[in-house]
Design an enzyme around this catalytic site. Sequence first.
Site, PDB file in Angstrom:
ATOM      1  N   PRO A  65       0.843  -1.193   0.000  1.00  0.00           N
ATOM      2  CG  PRO A  65      -0.051  -1.065   2.152  1.00  0.00           C
ATOM      3  CD  PRO A  65       0.718  -1.957   1.234  1.00  0.00           C
ATOM      4  CG  HIS A  66       1.875   2.933  -3.259  1.00  0.00           C
ATOM      5  ND1 HIS A  66       1.563   1.628  -3.587  1.00  0.00           N
ATOM      6  CD2 HIS A  66       1.598   3.662  -4.361  1.00  0.00           C
ATOM      7  CE1 HIS A  66       1.148   1.580  -4.835  1.00  0.00           C
ATOM      8  NE2 HIS A  66       1.142   2.803  -5.341  1.00  0.00           N
ATOM      9  CB  ALA A  67      -1.044   7.173  -0.002  1.00  0.00           C
TER      10      ALA A  67
END
Length: 154
Positions: A65-67
């Site tokens: 997960p990344h943002a």
Amino acid sequence: MQISEILPSDGVKMLASTSSKKRLFQDLGDLAESCYGLAPARVVEALLDREGLGPTGVGHGVALPHARMEGLEQVRGLFIRLEKPLEFDSIDRQPVDLVFCLLAPDGSGVEHLKALALVSRTLRDAAICQKLRANGEIGTLHAILTEGPAIQAA
């Protein structure tokens, strides 16, 4: 770039289990608050927004997960190992137990992609994943993730 540049030792956590992807993101938000002083709700919102574009479960029990977020100076990492794998809508439909989260400054382009490529290559290594799954000590998990040589990412 090396993983040790983006993942502090206090950014690694073991969880017995978690009830959902959203709850996992809340755990990541809490970890981001303790490591980097980020507001947990903002981290969760950013991760959920990104996840809405497509699941970040890359297969073989790994999720990335990344943002991008305002308020960060550089790419930051968090790692959670789940003792009980979690359904994550991964591309191979397998549950996830190794979760490496990347948070990047809002305007970052190349650095974010380099970090994502580095983490992806590291966690595609079956031997590294096997070591991570065989160890439950936080310090050992951090050492496994950071001991490798720098990987030149595109």
